[in-house]
Design an enzyme around this catalytic site. Sequence first.
Site, PDB file in Angstrom:
ATOM      1  N   LYS A  16       0.844  -1.198   0.000  1.00 48.98           N
ATOM      2  CA  LYS A  16       0.000   0.000   0.000  1.00 48.98           C
ATOM      3  C   LYS A  16       0.883   1.254   0.000  1.00 48.98           C
ATOM      4  O   LYS A  16       2.101   1.169   0.221  1.00 48.98           O
ATOM      5  CB  LYS A  16      -0.931  -0.061   1.228  1.00 48.98           C
ATOM      6  N   TYR A  56     -12.323  -2.731  -3.258  1.00 49.48           N
ATOM      7  CA  TYR A  56     -12.868  -2.780  -1.896  1.00 49.48           C
ATOM      8  C   TYR A  56     -14.399  -2.711  -1.879  1.00 49.48           C
ATOM      9  O   TYR A  56     -14.983  -2.284  -0.882  1.00 49.48           O
ATOM     10  CB  TYR A  56     -12.269  -1.646  -1.057  1.00 49.48           C
ATOM     11  N   PHE A  64     -15.451   3.619   7.369  1.00 47.58           N
ATOM     12  CA  PHE A  64     -14.079   4.008   6.987  1.00 47.58           C
ATOM     13  C   PHE A  64     -13.828   3.930   5.485  1.00 47.58           C
ATOM     14  O   PHE A  64     -12.722   4.228   5.029  1.00 47.58           O
ATOM     15  CB  PHE A  64     -13.057   3.150   7.749  1.00 47.58           C
ATOM     16  N   ARG A  92      -1.575 -14.639   3.961  1.00 50.40           N
ATOM     17  CA  ARG A  92      -2.317 -13.944   5.025  1.00 50.40           C
ATOM     18  C   ARG A  92      -1.608 -14.116   6.371  1.00 50.40           C
ATOM     19  O   ARG A  92      -1.584 -13.206   7.189  1.00 50.40           O
ATOM     20  CB  ARG A  92      -3.754 -14.488   5.117  1.00 50.40           C
ATOM     21  N   THR A  98      -5.235  -7.748  10.567  1.00 50.02           N
ATOM     22  CA  THR A  98      -5.552  -6.441   9.969  1.00 50.02           C
ATOM     23  C   THR A  98      -5.070  -5.283  10.850  1.00 50.02           C
ATOM     24  O   THR A  98      -4.518  -4.306  10.350  1.00 50.02           O
ATOM     25  CB  THR A  98      -7.083  -6.337   9.757  1.00 50.02           C
ATOM     26  N   ARG A 109       2.916  -7.044   9.214  1.00 44.52           N
ATOM     27  CA  ARG A 109       2.262  -5.966   9.975  1.00 44.52           C
ATOM     28  C   ARG A 109       2.738  -5.948  11.424  1.00 44.52           C
ATOM     29  O   ARG A 109       2.891  -4.877  12.025  1.00 44.52           O
ATOM     30  CB  ARG A 109       0.747  -6.123   9.921  1.00 44.52           C
ATOM     31  N   ASN A 119      -1.744  -0.103   7.234  1.00 45.33           N
ATOM     32  CA  ASN A 119      -1.201  -1.434   7.539  1.00 45.33           C
ATOM     33  C   ASN A 119      -0.366  -2.054   6.414  1.00 45.33           C
ATOM     34  O   ASN A 119      -0.235  -3.265   6.317  1.00 45.33           O
ATOM     35  CB  ASN A 119      -2.314  -2.370   8.039  1.00 45.33           C
ATOM     36  N   HIS A 122      -1.651  -5.560   1.462  1.00 46.94           N
ATOM     37  CA  HIS A 122      -2.913  -6.272   1.249  1.00 46.94           C
ATOM     38  C   HIS A 122      -2.626  -7.682   0.750  1.00 46.94           C
ATOM     39  O   HIS A 122      -1.683  -7.885   0.011  1.00 46.94           O
ATOM     40  CB  HIS A 122      -3.757  -5.547   0.188  1.00 46.94           C
ATOM     41  N   GLU A 133      -8.843 -10.531  -8.088  1.00 47.65           N
ATOM     42  CA  GLU A 133      -8.037  -9.326  -7.871  1.00 47.65           C
ATOM     43  C   GLU A 133      -6.865  -9.239  -8.854  1.00 47.65           C
ATOM     44  O   GLU A 133      -6.533  -8.152  -9.323  1.00 47.65           O
ATOM     45  CB  GLU A 133      -7.559  -9.282  -6.417  1.00 47.65           C
TER      46      GLU A 133
END
Length: 155
Positions: A16, A56, A64, A92, A98, A109, A119, A122, A133
């Site tokens: 990100k 998203y 948010f 993951r 998250t 993270r 964070n 993704h 995706e």
Amino acid sequence: LIASLGEIEQTYIMVKPDGVQRGLVGEIISRFEKKGFKLTGLKLFQCPKDLAEEHYKDLKAKPFFPKLIDYITSGPVVCMAWEGVGVVASARKLIGSTDPLQAEPGTIRGDLAVQTGRNVVHGSDSPENGKREIALWFNENEINQWTPAQAPWLR
Ligand code: RTP
């Protein structure tokens, strides 16, 4: 042999904008490489708003959501496609929870972030979303299938 361990999956991983700004791109790529997954797509990319909203879309109703779209479009991201047996769930795990304060040390993270809203990375949450995706973020000609060279010095 590897196919006998399970289905080969694809996952979409993205550094990100905060990860790019903080110079964490190499560190993040490195963790997936060292784990043993195969990189099949990679680019630095300024995400347009409509693509962020599509990516998203399941979170559209969340309070948010507007902030999330501003964040993801605030600067370039690094888009990656990774392939391997079990890569979706494993990625993951490598990424961690998250909320970075809940993420275990040793995860990306857990080691590198403190805020849910920043964070750094993704990862797709299912093999179906991995495919969806990758198709959303990459053109077909940006995905490269390749076979790792055998190490001739070991033969
Ligand atoms: P990701 O899709 O980015 O891998 O994250 P995730 O599955 O761990 O989390 P998800 O619930 O799908 O949320 C997507 C991203 O939205 C941001 N977020 N902000 N309360 C908040 O301010 C909040 N909650 C989520 C995070 O950037 C999260 O990764």
